[in-house]
Design an enzyme around this catalytic site. Structure first.
Site, PDB file in Angstrom:
ATOM      1  N   PRO A  41       0.817  -1.224   0.000  1.00  0.00           N
ATOM      2  CA  PRO A  41       0.000   0.000   0.000  1.00  0.00           C
ATOM      3  C   PRO A  41       0.843   1.263   0.000  1.00  0.00           C
ATOM      4  CG  PRO A  41       0.121  -0.926   2.209  1.00  0.00           C
ATOM      5  CD  PRO A  41       0.837  -1.884   1.311  1.00  0.00           C
ATOM      6  N   CYS A 124       2.575   3.057   9.573  1.00  0.00           N
ATOM      7  CA  CYS A 124       2.740   4.426   9.082  1.00  0.00           C
ATOM      8  C   CYS A 124       3.438   5.281  10.145  1.00  0.00           C
ATOM      9  CB  CYS A 124       1.395   5.037   8.727  1.00  0.00           C
ATOM     10  SG  CYS A 124       1.520   6.741   8.120  1.00  0.00           S
ATOM     11  N   LYS A 165       0.117  -5.053   9.184  1.00  0.00           N
ATOM     12  CA  LYS A 165       1.430  -4.652   8.653  1.00  0.00           C
ATOM     13  C   LYS A 165       2.113  -3.795   9.709  1.00  0.00           C
ATOM     14  CE  LYS A 165       3.615  -2.592   4.572  1.00  0.00           C
ATOM     15  NZ  LYS A 165       4.413  -1.513   5.180  1.00  0.00           N
ATOM     16  N   VAL A 251       7.158  -1.850  -2.497  1.00  0.00           N
ATOM     17  CA  VAL A 251       6.347  -0.632  -2.456  1.00  0.00           C
ATOM     18  C   VAL A 251       7.023   0.438  -3.313  1.00  0.00           C
ATOM     19  CG1 VAL A 251       5.247   1.094  -0.984  1.00  0.00           C
ATOM     20  CG2 VAL A 251       5.490  -1.251  -0.153  1.00  0.00           C
TER      21      VAL A 251
END
Length: 350
Positions: A41, A124, A165, A251
């Site tokens: 993502p 994140c 994740k 990614v």
């Protein structure tokens, strides 16, 4: 007075061997003699046109961008802007940024009929998200994370896959304990990004950390995906062999070269043509996002700085398309050779 009909959202259909991401992760080494390949993502960038070209070039499983649950469940505009798919967009994992069970359940109810799994973002590192208890904040809140995983799996069981994740802690045994708790809560697999919350992407990924964590949770019999510094097809085997991971996620490498998993060392021109076709067909990308995707791919192809500067000076989609046709031979979908060329087909000016 007219009463509004209640909108009934269909339950997700049973997963099959074709679209079950857990099955794919577990069996790719047997069926394809390689680890499963996953397009991870990216905030904003992992939208439908880009996901589709990653699939064109051997990405087994593809993720959506991270979607904030609190906005998605409350705002129709956010739903329209953040999530689009079609029938060929599978297996698809929708990644969610969330900090409470209630929003997560509402989010799952809305997207479960249209995807094959949900991924909880626990990696994140953006400060604003961490202050909200989202992303990396969750690796320091194992009680909440375990509760979210358990609640979703108790409701959906094997009709919807659930992944977490994570990033690693400075103390790796803390990460091991987190992973064990997530496994016990019912997660289908765990993705480990081998960097801490404060590790910059310019610093090498810590493969030793991923290897150590995998070795400590083998008894849980849960697949693990390794994430970080996958820029070439050879990295997939190297990372999986070294860490013992079942699959490898790329990614940043895919942003520059969506054909990475097909063995192309640089982005082939076919990616450009396929991306243009999908972008125009789906009409779901803002101009600036489309422009930046093309910039990343062309920069990887070593287009000259002067031409890259011209590309970034265009102000609209029609202007940018005109610029492409002035400088390159751009085949349309259906034309012979569409999406197949590797080198940049410059137009020669006599």
């Amino acid at each position: 007075m007219e009463t509004k009909k209640k909108v009934v959202i269909p339950r997700p259909k049973p997963l099959t061997s074709e679209n079950d991401p857990l099955h794919i992760i577990k069996t790719r080494m047997v069926t394809h003699n390689r680890p499963a390949t996953i397009a991870g993502p990216m905030v904003r960038y992992s939208k439908l046109p880009f996901r589709q070209i990653c699939r064109d070039y051997n990405a087994d499983i593809v993720y959506s961008p991270m979607i904030l649950a609190r906005e998605f469940v409350r705002n129709e505009h956010a739903r329209q802007a953040d999530f689009s798919r079609n029938s060929s967009d599978t297996p698809l994992i929708v990644q969610v940024g969330v900090n409470n069970v209630t929003d997560l359940l509402k989010f799952c109810e809305m997207v479960a009929p249209y995807c094959d799994g949900i991924g909880i973002n626990c990696g994140c590192p953006i400060k604003e998200q961490i202050r909200e208890g989202i992303g990396c904040a969750l690796i320091y809140n194992p009680d909440l994370l375990s509760s979210m995983v358990r609640t979703v799996k108790e409701k959906y069981k094997d009709t919807l896959r659930l992944e977490t994740k994570i990033r690693i802690h400075d103390d790796l045994d803390t990460t091991v304990e987190l992973c064990r708790r997530v496994c016990d809560a019912g997660a289908d697999w765990i993705t480990i990004h081998g960097r801490t919350r404060r590790t910059r992407s310019s610093q090498p990924v810590n493969l030793d950390a991923i290897k150590y964590i995998i070795s400590k949770i083998k008894d849980k019999n849960i697949p693990v995906v390794a994430n970080g510094d996958c820029f070439q097809l050879s990295d997939v085997t190297r990372i999986a062999d070294y860490t013992g991971a079942n699959a490898v996620m790329a990614v940043r490498g895919l942003l520059e070269n969506p054909a990475l998993f097909s063995g192309y060392g640089r982005c082939p021109w076919g990616c450009i043509e396929r991306f243009w076709y999908r972008t125009i067909e789906y009409t779901c990308l803002p101009f600036q996002l489309t422009q930046h995707h093309l910039f990343c791919m062309l920069e990887n192809m070593q287009l000259s700085k002067s031409l890259l500067k011209e590309l970034m000076s265009t102000k609209s989609l029609p202007e940018m398309l005109d610029w492409f046709e002035d400088n390159f031979e751009l085949k349309r979908y259906g034309e012979k050779g569409f999406g197949e060329r590797v080198e940049i087909p410059y137009i020669k000016i006599e």
